[in-house]
Scaffold this active site. Structure first.
Site, PDB file in Angstrom:
ATOM      1  N   SER A 132     -43.973 -47.611 -54.209  1.00 21.24           N
ATOM      2  CA  SER A 132     -42.596 -47.943 -54.580  1.00 21.24           C
ATOM      3  C   SER A 132     -42.559 -48.784 -55.841  1.00 21.24           C
ATOM      4  CB  SER A 132     -41.953 -48.732 -53.432  1.00 21.24           C
ATOM      5  OG  SER A 132     -40.780 -49.386 -53.855  1.00 21.24           O
ATOM      6  N   TYR A 156     -41.995 -56.701 -47.617  1.00 21.34           N
ATOM      7  CA  TYR A 156     -42.065 -55.237 -47.684  1.00 21.34           C
ATOM      8  C   TYR A 156     -42.831 -54.819 -48.943  1.00 21.34           C
ATOM      9  CZ  TYR A 156     -40.791 -50.633 -49.280  1.00 21.34           C
ATOM     10  OH  TYR A 156     -40.850 -49.372 -49.793  1.00 21.34           O
ATOM     11  N   LYS A 160     -46.641 -52.812 -49.576  1.00 21.45           N
ATOM     12  CA  LYS A 160     -46.929 -51.672 -50.465  1.00 21.45           C
ATOM     13  C   LYS A 160     -48.047 -52.058 -51.433  1.00 21.45           C
ATOM     14  CE  LYS A 160     -44.004 -48.452 -49.163  1.00 21.45           C
ATOM     15  NZ  LYS A 160     -44.484 -47.200 -48.547  1.00 21.45           N
ATOM     16  N   ASN A 206     -28.982 -50.362 -48.769  1.00 23.28           N
ATOM     17  CA  ASN A 206     -29.013 -49.724 -50.082  1.00 23.28           C
ATOM     18  C   ASN A 206     -27.610 -49.284 -50.519  1.00 23.28           C
ATOM     19  OD1 ASN A 206     -32.128 -48.264 -49.128  1.00 23.28           O
ATOM     20  ND2 ASN A 206     -31.848 -49.977 -50.518  1.00 23.28           N
ATOM     21  N   VAL A 224     -19.885 -55.358 -54.602  1.00 26.49           N
ATOM     22  CA  VAL A 224     -20.720 -55.133 -55.797  1.00 26.49           C
ATOM     23  C   VAL A 224     -21.461 -56.429 -56.086  1.00 26.49           C
ATOM     24  CG1 VAL A 224     -20.716 -54.602 -58.265  1.00 26.49           C
ATOM     25  CG2 VAL A 224     -19.136 -53.399 -56.696  1.00 26.49           C
ATOM     26  N   PHE A 225     -22.783 -56.414 -55.887  1.00 28.52           N
ATOM     27  CA  PHE A 225     -23.556 -57.650 -56.008  1.00 28.52           C
ATOM     28  C   PHE A 225     -23.855 -57.981 -57.474  1.00 28.52           C
ATOM     29  CE2 PHE A 225     -23.630 -58.006 -51.677  1.00 28.52           C
ATOM     30  CZ  PHE A 225     -24.378 -57.065 -50.982  1.00 28.52           C
TER      31      PHE A 225
HETATM   32  C1  WQD Z   1     -29.343 -50.981 -55.896  1.00 28.42           C
HETATM   33  C2  WQD Z   1     -28.306 -51.757 -56.688  1.00 28.42           C
HETATM   34  C3  WQD Z   1     -27.844 -53.904 -55.754  1.00 28.42           C
HETATM   35  C4  WQD Z   1     -25.979 -52.555 -52.074  1.00 28.42           C
HETATM   36  C5  WQD Z   1     -34.473 -50.998 -52.906  1.00 28.42           C
HETATM   37  C6  WQD Z   1     -35.831 -51.486 -52.521  1.00 28.42           C
HETATM   38  C7  WQD Z   1     -36.876 -50.659 -53.206  1.00 28.42           C
HETATM   39  C8  WQD Z   1     -36.660 -49.186 -52.953  1.00 28.42           C
HETATM   40  C9  WQD Z   1     -35.246 -48.784 -53.364  1.00 28.42           C
HETATM   41  C10 WQD Z   1     -38.108 -48.620 -51.096  1.00 28.42           C
HETATM   42  C11 WQD Z   1     -28.661 -53.229 -56.824  1.00 28.42           C
HETATM   43  C12 WQD Z   1     -26.595 -53.020 -55.711  1.00 28.42           C
HETATM   44  C13 WQD Z   1     -26.610 -52.570 -53.297  1.00 28.42           C
HETATM   45  C14 WQD Z   1     -24.621 -52.985 -51.968  1.00 28.42           C
HETATM   46  C15 WQD Z   1     -24.613 -53.434 -54.321  1.00 28.42           C
HETATM   47  N1  WQD Z   1     -36.864 -48.851 -51.605  1.00 28.42           N
HETATM   48  N2  WQD Z   1     -25.933 -53.011 -54.393  1.00 28.42           N
HETATM   49  N3  WQD Z   1     -23.983 -53.402 -53.109  1.00 28.42           N
HETATM   50  O1  WQD Z   1     -32.645 -53.113 -54.334  1.00 28.42           O
HETATM   51  O2  WQD Z   1     -32.825 -51.455 -56.283  1.00 28.42           O
HETATM   52  O3  WQD Z   1     -34.284 -51.181 -54.275  1.00 28.42           O
HETATM   53  O4  WQD Z   1     -34.349 -49.626 -52.599  1.00 28.42           O
HETATM   54  O5  WQD Z   1     -39.140 -48.532 -51.678  1.00 28.42           O
HETATM   55  O6  WQD Z   1     -38.113 -51.063 -52.677  1.00 28.42           O
HETATM   56  O7  WQD Z   1     -35.948 -52.820 -52.973  1.00 28.42           O
HETATM   57  O8  WQD Z   1     -31.844 -50.704 -54.118  1.00 28.42           O
HETATM   58  O9  WQD Z   1     -29.817 -49.657 -53.215  1.00 28.42           O
HETATM   59  O10 WQD Z   1     -30.468 -51.977 -52.378  1.00 28.42           O
HETATM   60  O11 WQD Z   1     -29.593 -51.708 -54.694  1.00 28.42           O
HETATM   61  O12 WQD Z   1     -24.015 -53.827 -55.335  1.00 28.42           O
HETATM   62  O13 WQD Z   1     -23.998 -52.992 -50.880  1.00 28.42           O
HETATM   63  O14 WQD Z   1     -27.065 -51.715 -55.978  1.00 28.42           O
HETATM   64  O15 WQD Z   1     -27.486 -55.245 -56.089  1.00 28.42           O
HETATM   65  O16 WQD Z   1     -28.221 -53.678 -58.099  1.00 28.42           O
HETATM   66  P1  WQD Z   1     -32.865 -51.722 -54.828  1.00 28.42           P
HETATM   67  P2  WQD Z   1     -30.411 -51.008 -53.504  1.00 28.42           P
END
Ligand code: WQD
Length: 349
Positions: A132, A156, A160, A206, A224-225
């Site tokens: 990942s 996590y 990996k 996610n 939206v974070f």
């Molecule tokens: C994406 C963007 C959030 C949820 C994760 C794991 C990574 C891989 C992929 C396994 C970010 C924003 C999210 C929400 C939001 N998985 N967001 N509101 O964190 O890039 O990666 O998944 O291998 O290991 O860390 O993915 O989908 O959580 O976030 O604004 O309710 O969406 O802040 O900018 P991330 P994500």
């Protein structure tokens, strides 16, 4: 690219990426024996896979088995000779791993030790590993190449990274091992038929599964974070990649492993090389679904990067692979799945 006559062992084969990859392996002529411990999936996924496999379904075998079950794995390896393993099985929720590190290390790391010991016992030293982009932690620069520093920032991510380190040590100790470490960026989308997709258990961590549930009216709005990032629209950027592109990438990786005697242990990014912001993903999903995705701008999520996207040259050079689908395709296929199965694999048939 043919895998005719090849027999592939797939762990986590009922999971999101595993299930799509098994179907594409069959399309390329392979036989597949998949296992899953059902800790984060459903037996019904296999029914959907058989429907989509059509006349190739008889090339697929499923056994419920945990990678920590050395005896169960041995029973399978005693009956069949495999050409390569694709190892997907593992817990994968970043937030949960902070609360349950011991469970993550035991399941993801110790489980992989057990799997590797069984492989070695049967003389099988060909491995494609589901890694990942999380092993890069908070990247210093983008696009991220495979030479970027490795510094996971969650339990996590460390499972990996530790697995990658173990694979590297094994390859140094025994030159017969051929190992590819596939570092996925953000897998989304679904099978174009709409009959296979991602079914997150509980509240989605996610972005895209959450957006999907807002579009379906199952959640009130998306948080939206962060809207103050140094990006064009202030929201964070990620490299979203279609699950079907990932599946094809795994087929190319198996072909590479089987064809390359001195492969050693090599990391390869699987991404599109393009970044999309959260607001862009909201708009893309609204266009694909015709639904409004209500959202509120909130504070940043701790541990998030500003921008992450892949350098894709290694995958093109080593595998002859590059992604084909764009974000609109990903959203269109995800909506086809969501609207057909609004409760995922718990949707009444
Ligand atoms: C994406 C963007 C959030 C949820 C994760 C794991 C990574 C891989 C992929 C396994 C970010 C924003 C999210 C929400 C939001 N998985 N967001 N509101 O964190 O890039 O990666 O998944 O291998 O290991 O860390 O993915 O989908 O959580 O976030 O604004 O309710 O969406 O802040 O900018 P991330 P994500």
């Amino acid at each position: 690219m043919s895998l005719d006559g090849k027999n592939i062992f797939v762990t986590g084969g009922l999971g999101f990426i595993g299930s799509h990859t098994v179907l594409v392996l069959l399309e390329h002529g392979a036989k597949v024996h998949l296992i899953d411990n059902l800790s984060n999936s459903f037996p019904r996924v296999y029914d959907h896979m058989k429907k989509l496999a059509g006349d190739k379904a008889d090339k697929m075998t499923y056994t419920q088995c945990d990678i920590n079950d050395g005896e169960g794995l041995t029973k399978i390896f005693e009956k069949e000779t495999f050409d390569c393993v694709i190892h997907f099985a593992g817990y994968k929720a970043v937030g949960e791993s902070v609360d349950k590190p011991l469970e993550y290390y035991r399941n993801n790391f110790v489980g992989t030790v057990v799997l590797l010991e069984v492989m070695r016992k049967f003389g099988l030293k060909n491995m494609v590993f589901s890694s990942s982009c999380t092993v890069y932690g908070l990247p210093e620069e983008v696009p991220i190449t495979e030479a970027a520093p490795l510094k996971a920032i969650s339990p996590y991510g460390r499972t990996k990274l530790f697995q990658e380190d173990m694979f590297r040590d094994i390859a140094v100790s025994d030159k017969d091992w051929r190992i590819l470490l596939l570092r996925y960026f953000n897998p989304i989308g679904a099978h174009p038929s709409g009959d296979l997709g991602e079914h997150p258990v509980g509240i989605p961590n996610n972005l895209m599964p959450y957006i999907q549930q807002v579009a379906l009216g199952q959640r009130e709005f998306l948080r939206v974070f962060g809207s103050d990032y140094p990006t064009p629209d202030g929201t964070a950027i990620r490299d979203y990649i279609h699950v079907m592109d990932l599946a094809e990438g795994h087929v190319s990786a198996v072909v590479k492993v089987l064809a390359t005697a001195d492969l050693g242990c090599t990391p390869i990014n699987l991404g599109t090389g393009k970044g999309s912001s959260v607001l862009e993903m909201i708009r893309a999903f609204e266009a694909a679904s015709g639904k409004k995705v209500e959202h509120k701008l909130m504070d940043r999520r701790p541990g998030d990067s500003v921008a992450v996207w892949a350098a894709t040259e290694t995958a093109e050079k080593q595998l002859g692979w590059k992604s084909k689908f764009n974000v609109d395709d990903m959203c269109k296929h995800q909506w086809a799945w969501a609207s057909k199965y609004p409760q995922g694999y718990e949707t009444p048939l």
